[in-house]
Write a protein that holds these residues in place. Structure first.
Motif, PDB file in Angstrom:
ATOM      1  N   THR B   3       0.843  -1.188   0.000  1.00  6.97           N
ATOM      2  CA  THR B   3       0.000   0.000   0.000  1.00  6.97           C
ATOM      3  C   THR B   3       0.880   1.242   0.000  1.00  6.97           C
ATOM      4  O   THR B   3       2.005   1.218   0.514  1.00  6.97           O
ATOM      5  CB  THR B   3      -0.926   0.053   1.227  1.00  6.97           C
ATOM      6  OG1 THR B   3      -0.136   0.037   2.406  1.00  6.97           O
ATOM      7  CG2 THR B   3      -1.887  -1.122   1.245  1.00  6.97           C
ATOM      8  N   VAL B   4       0.373   2.290  -0.598  1.00  7.28           N
ATOM      9  CA  VAL B   4       1.072   3.570  -0.665  1.00  7.28           C
ATOM     10  C   VAL B   4       0.122   4.648  -0.156  1.00  7.28           C
ATOM     11  O   VAL B   4      -1.036   4.699  -0.587  1.00  7.28           O
ATOM     12  CB  VAL B   4       1.507   3.879  -2.107  1.00  7.28           C
ATOM     13  CG1 VAL B   4       2.198   5.237  -2.179  1.00  7.28           C
ATOM     14  CG2 VAL B   4       2.435   2.780  -2.635  1.00  7.28           C
ATOM     15  N   THR B   5       0.628   5.495   0.729  1.00  9.99           N
ATOM     16  CA  THR B   5      -0.220   6.515   1.351  1.00  9.99           C
ATOM     17  C   THR B   5       0.391   7.897   1.168  1.00  9.99           C
ATOM     18  O   THR B   5       1.559   8.117   1.487  1.00  9.99           O
ATOM     19  CB  THR B   5      -0.402   6.236   2.856  1.00  9.99           C
ATOM     20  OG1 THR B   5      -0.966   4.938   3.032  1.00  9.99           O
ATOM     21  CG2 THR B   5      -1.322   7.278   3.479  1.00  9.99           C
ATOM     22  N   PHE B  91       1.843  11.834  -7.866  1.00  7.21           N
ATOM     23  CA  PHE B  91       1.558  10.499  -7.351  1.00  7.21           C
ATOM     24  C   PHE B  91       2.853   9.796  -6.968  1.00  7.21           C
ATOM     25  O   PHE B  91       3.815   9.773  -7.740  1.00  7.21           O
ATOM     26  CB  PHE B  91       0.846   9.647  -8.406  1.00  7.21           C
ATOM     27  CG  PHE B  91      -0.549  10.095  -8.724  1.00  7.21           C
ATOM     28  CD1 PHE B  91      -0.802  10.855  -9.846  1.00  7.21           C
ATOM     29  CD2 PHE B  91      -1.604   9.747  -7.895  1.00  7.21           C
ATOM     30  CE1 PHE B  91      -2.091  11.269 -10.154  1.00  7.21           C
ATOM     31  CE2 PHE B  91      -2.900  10.157  -8.192  1.00  7.21           C
ATOM     32  CZ  PHE B  91      -3.134  10.920  -9.322  1.00  7.21           C
ATOM     33  N   CYS B  92       2.848   9.211  -5.788  1.00  9.22           N
ATOM     34  CA  CYS B  92       3.912   8.332  -5.350  1.00  9.22           C
ATOM     35  C   CYS B  92       3.528   6.908  -5.763  1.00  9.22           C
ATOM     36  O   CYS B  92       2.343   6.539  -5.701  1.00  9.22           O
ATOM     37  CB  CYS B  92       4.043   8.443  -3.824  1.00  9.22           C
ATOM     38  SG  CYS B  92       5.279   7.393  -3.060  1.00  9.22           S
ATOM     39  N   ALA B  93       4.496   6.107  -6.191  1.00  9.44           N
ATOM     40  CA  ALA B  93       4.166   4.764  -6.667  1.00  9.44           C
ATOM     41  C   ALA B  93       5.241   3.770  -6.249  1.00  9.44           C
ATOM     42  O   ALA B  93       6.426   4.107  -6.156  1.00  9.44           O
ATOM     43  CB  ALA B  93       4.011   4.757  -8.191  1.00  9.44           C
ATOM     44  N   LEU B 104       2.403  -1.239 -10.875  1.00 10.20           N
ATOM     45  CA  LEU B 104       2.638  -0.077 -10.027  1.00 10.20           C
ATOM     46  C   LEU B 104       1.457   0.075  -9.073  1.00 10.20           C
ATOM     47  O   LEU B 104       0.302  -0.022  -9.487  1.00 10.20           O
ATOM     48  CB  LEU B 104       2.757   1.193 -10.865  1.00 10.20           C
ATOM     49  CG  LEU B 104       4.047   1.392 -11.653  1.00 10.20           C
ATOM     50  CD1 LEU B 104       3.892   2.581 -12.597  1.00 10.20           C
ATOM     51  CD2 LEU B 104       5.223   1.618 -10.718  1.00 10.20           C
ATOM     52  N   THR B 105       1.766   0.331  -7.819  1.00 11.42           N
ATOM     53  CA  THR B 105       0.740   0.664  -6.833  1.00 11.42           C
ATOM     54  C   THR B 105       0.887   2.142  -6.508  1.00 11.42           C
ATOM     55  O   THR B 105       1.957   2.580  -6.082  1.00 11.42           O
ATOM     56  CB  THR B 105       0.897  -0.175  -5.556  1.00 11.42           C
ATOM     57  OG1 THR B 105       0.802  -1.561  -5.894  1.00 11.42           O
ATOM     58  CG2 THR B 105      -0.183   0.171  -4.548  1.00 11.42           C
ATOM     59  N   PHE B 106      -0.187   2.889  -6.709  1.00 12.06           N
ATOM     60  CA  PHE B 106      -0.142   4.339  -6.561  1.00 12.06           C
ATOM     61  C   PHE B 106      -0.756   4.791  -5.244  1.00 12.06           C
ATOM     62  O   PHE B 106      -1.680   4.176  -4.717  1.00 12.06           O
ATOM     63  CB  PHE B 106      -0.921   5.012  -7.699  1.00 12.06           C
ATOM     64  CG  PHE B 106      -0.236   4.951  -9.021  1.00 12.06           C
ATOM     65  CD1 PHE B 106      -0.453   3.900  -9.885  1.00 12.06           C
ATOM     66  CD2 PHE B 106       0.645   5.959  -9.409  1.00 12.06           C
ATOM     67  CE1 PHE B 106       0.181   3.842 -11.122  1.00 12.06           C
ATOM     68  CE2 PHE B 106       1.282   5.910 -10.628  1.00 12.06           C
ATOM     69  CZ  PHE B 106       1.055   4.850 -11.484  1.00 12.06           C
ATOM     70  N   GLY B 107      -0.238   5.921  -4.746  1.00  9.34           N
ATOM     71  CA  GLY B 107      -0.896   6.615  -3.649  1.00  9.34           C
ATOM     72  C   GLY B 107      -2.065   7.423  -4.178  1.00  9.34           C
ATOM     73  O   GLY B 107      -2.356   7.440  -5.375  1.00  9.34           O
ATOM     74  N   GLU B 108      -2.734   8.117  -3.260  1.00  6.17           N
ATOM     75  CA  GLU B 108      -3.949   8.840  -3.610  1.00  6.17           C
ATOM     76  C   GLU B 108      -3.672  10.140  -4.358  1.00  6.17           C
ATOM     77  O   GLU B 108      -4.575  10.714  -4.966  1.00  6.17           O
ATOM     78  CB  GLU B 108      -4.760   9.162  -2.342  1.00  6.17           C
ATOM     79  CG  GLU B 108      -5.110   7.932  -1.512  1.00  6.17           C
ATOM     80  CD  GLU B 108      -4.051   7.632  -0.468  1.00  6.17           C
ATOM     81  OE1 GLU B 108      -4.375   6.982   0.533  1.00  6.17           O
ATOM     82  OE2 GLU B 108      -2.873   8.050  -0.644  1.00  6.17           O
TER      83      GLU B 108
END
Lengths: 115, 116
Positions: B3-5, B91-93, B104-108
């Protein structure tokens, strides 16, 4: 890097219809991905488009709703089927290039509005 | 699952000033990649900077630098000498380094406004 084009760039569709989005890359790539970005939100992976085999779908996405084709190493299509207003989003194609620091490059996106 | 926050939905900065965008992530993996992407109103996703987890040195690209704290699972982006063209959604990923971890898992996202 890779140059990625998407067609159409935007469309307005009626509910119940289907739209096919095309993604073309200027070089052969192993990995192609389709993302959805709902209004004001982040990107969510729909599926990985595999050349020569069925796409791999993420949880919450099914082939009947989002069929994907990958006929060769430079092209893929995503179809949004039986559309509803909840499908209104930006759909982005992305390619992965391991030889370029494992980066992913993105197409310009397709803005879909469903009425 | 990773998860990315991103805890800052919006940030603003004066032109020529410095701003830092925050990102934290959760993973059980030891080898991975972290990215910051910029998405201007044109909606084109543009890679700003990348960091390999095995590298202790923080990545730098011109006016953009990161503060990578692996133990704390923190990956912040510093923009120096902010310009009007820096205004965008950031976006942070996260991406696994394993052969099967291509996604890629992205933050909000953080909406950055640059004030003249």
């Amino acid at each position: 890097s890779a140059v990625i084009s998407q067609k159409p760039s935007r469309d307005i569709c009626q509910r119940g219809t289907s739209l096919t989005i095309q993604c073309q890359v200027d070089s052969q790539v192993t990995m192609m991905f389709w993302y959805r970005q709902q209004p004001g939100q982040s990107l969510t992976l729909i599926a990985t488009a595999n050349q020569g085999s069925e796409a791999t779908y993420e949880s919450g996405f099914v082939i009947d709703k989002f069929p994907i084709s990958r006929p060769n190493l430079t092209f893929s299509t995503l179809t949004v089927s039986n559309m509803s207003p909840e499908d209104s989003s930006i759909y982005l194609c992305s390619v992965g290039m391991r030889m370029v620091y494992n980066e992913q490059f993105f197409g310009p996106g397709t803005r879909l509005t469903v009425l | 699952a990773q998860t990315v926050t991103q805890s800052q939905p919006e940030m603003s900065v004066q032109e020529a000033e410095t701003v830092t965008l925050s990102c934290t992530y959760d993973t059980s993996e030891s080898d991975y990649y972290l990215f910051w992407y910029k998405q201007p109103p044109s909606r084109q996703m543009i890679l700003v900077i990348r960091q390999e987890a095995y590298k202790q040195q923080n990545a730098t690209e011109n006016r953009f630098s990161v503060n990578f704290q692996k133990a704390a699972k923190s990956f912040s982006l510093k923009i120096s000498d902010s310009q009007l063209g820096d205004a965008a959604m950031y976006f942070c990923a996260y991406r696994s380094a394993s052969s099967s971890g291509s996604r890629l898992t992205f933050g909000e996202g953080t909406q950055l406004t640059v004030n003249p």
